[in-house]
Write an enzyme that holds these catalytic residues in place. Sequence first.
Site, PDB file in Angstrom:
ATOM      1  N   CYS A   1       2.737  -1.894  -2.588  1.00  0.00           N
ATOM      2  CA  CYS A   1       1.499  -2.737  -2.373  1.00  0.00           C
ATOM      3  C   CYS A   1       0.378  -3.194  -3.776  1.00  0.00           C
ATOM      4  O   CYS A   1      -0.616  -3.900  -3.209  1.00  0.00           O
ATOM      5  CB  CYS A   1      -0.019  -1.391  -1.760  1.00  0.00           C
ATOM      6  SG  CYS A   1       1.343  -0.677  -0.394  1.00  0.00           S
TER       7      CYS A   1
ATOM      8  N   HIS B   1      -6.819  -3.334  -2.171  1.00  0.00           N
ATOM      9  CA  HIS B   1      -5.218  -3.370  -1.439  1.00  0.00           C
ATOM     10  C   HIS B   1      -6.675  -2.291   0.109  1.00  0.00           C
ATOM     11  O   HIS B   1      -6.825  -1.727  -0.270  1.00  0.00           O
ATOM     12  CB  HIS B   1      -4.460  -2.951  -2.279  1.00  0.00           C
ATOM     13  CG  HIS B   1      -3.462  -2.022  -0.969  1.00  0.00           C
ATOM     14  ND1 HIS B   1      -2.767  -2.959  -0.231  1.00  0.00           N
ATOM     15  CD2 HIS B   1      -3.260  -0.703  -1.075  1.00  0.00           C
ATOM     16  CE1 HIS B   1      -2.038  -2.316   1.040  1.00  0.00           C
ATOM     17  NE2 HIS B   1      -2.521  -1.138   0.014  1.00  0.00           N
TER      18      HIS B   1
ATOM     19  N   ASN C   1      -2.356  -1.876   6.781  1.00  0.00           N
ATOM     20  CA  ASN C   1      -2.149  -2.171   5.719  1.00  0.00           C
ATOM     21  C   ASN C   1      -1.403  -3.299   5.804  1.00  0.00           C
ATOM     22  O   ASN C   1      -0.270  -1.973   6.353  1.00  0.00           O
ATOM     23  CB  ASN C   1      -2.144  -0.567   5.758  1.00  0.00           C
ATOM     24  CG  ASN C   1      -1.586  -0.402   4.227  1.00  0.00           C
ATOM     25  OD1 ASN C   1      -0.790  -1.362   3.619  1.00  0.00           O
ATOM     26  ND2 ASN C   1      -1.184   0.517   2.641  1.00  0.00           N
TER      27      ASN C   1
END
Length: 335
Positions: free
Chosen positions: A114, A262, A292
Site C-alpha cells: 500500500c 492511502h 482499497n
Amino acid sequence: MYHSKITGLGFYVPDNVVTNDDLAKIMDTNDEWIQERTGIKERRHIKRGEDTTTSMGVKAAKIAIERSGVNNDEIDFIVFATISPDFYFPGPGVALQKELGLKTIGALDIRNQCSGFVYALSVADQYIKTGMYKNILVVASEVQSLGLDMTDRGRGVSVIFGDGAGAAMLSREEDVTKGILSTHLHSEGEYAKELAVLAPGMGGRWVTDIIADNNPEDESYFPYMNGQFVFKNAVVRFSEVINEGLQANNLQVSDIDMLIPHQANLRISQFIQQKFKLRDDQVFNNIQKYGNTTAASIPIALTEAWEQGKIKEGDTLVLAAFGSGFTWASAIIKW
Ligand code: UT7
C-alpha cells in the site's frame, strides 16, 4: 539541485462494478457490515481477458503522459509499483515500456504494497533532484480480484480490495520552492506476517509444493490480514509520518490544503481527519467507489481530486500511506 513536480496525472478503473450486494450473493456478508466497517459501497473487478495489471497501468499512463505534455521520447525512466504483477517475473515495468513503445529506458519495479506509490514517487524524486533524469513515469496498478478468497473464509479481506491503476508524470522543476518538498519512508518487518500472502515463495512453499499438497484447506496463497492489529498500527503510523513530513518542512497542520491518505479503510481516514482536526475539504477519499486498490489508491485519489478542481496551484498536499510490511510513507508536495 532540482525539484521534481507532478506535471500529469491519470487513472483507470475497469468498467465492471461489484457492489456489496453482489458480494453478498457469493459469500456470507452484507452491505451494512461492509459500509459500517470500511465505508466501501462498491469496487471494480477486471474481467479476465479484458484487463491486466499492465494494461490498466498503460491506460492510466497514457492519460498522465498526454496531460503532462511530455513526449514519449522525452521520458527517461519508468517506476512501476504493484503487488499483483502479470508475471512472477519480470515485473510489469518492462511490459509498460513495450506497450507504450518507449525507448529502451530503465524500468524499475517497486513492491511496497500500500505504500508502493509513495515509495515510487520518492525514488523518482531522487533521480530528478540529482539531475540524472528529467521526466519519470510513475505508475501503480493492481489486480486484486483474481487473488482473493471469494468464499466465506476470505470475507474479512476480500470485500475490501479492488482493481485499478493510477499514474503520474514527474518532471524536473527549477523552482525549488515547488514540487515534492520531501518524502519519508519507513518499514517494520517484525509484522510482515500480519498482512501478507505467504505463498508461493522461494523461502517457503513454492508452486510445486502447493500442487503436490493438493490441500483444499490451503489458505497460504490468499492474502491474510490481522485486521484489528493492522488498523491499530495504521492509525499510529499514519499520524507519525504526516507529522514527520510537516516538521521536516516547518509546516503546521493548518498549512495542509489537501491530505490524500492511502484508501485502506474510510474509518482510518476519518480517524486521522479527526485527530488532525481537518475539515472535510482538506481530506480526499474515494474508497467508497473503488475499495482499497493498494499501491494504486493514492494516484487514483490524487487524480480524481485534481480532476474535480480540489487541488490548485500553490496548495500544500500531503500523501500518506500505510500497509503490508509493515511499510508506511508520506510525501509533502507544493503544487
Ligand atoms: O491497506 C492495507 C492496510 N489495511 C488496513 O488498514 C485494514 C485494517 N483493518 C480493517 O480495516 C478492519 O480490521 C476490517 C475492516 C478488515 C475488519 O473490521 P473489524 O471491525 O476489525 O472486524 P473483525 O475482523 O474484528 O470481525 C468482526 C466480526 C467477526 O465476527 P464475530 O467473530 O464477531 O462473530 C467476523 O467474522 O465480523 C465478521 N466479519 C464479517 N461479517 C460480514 C468479517 N468479515 C466480514 C464480512 N461480512 N465481510
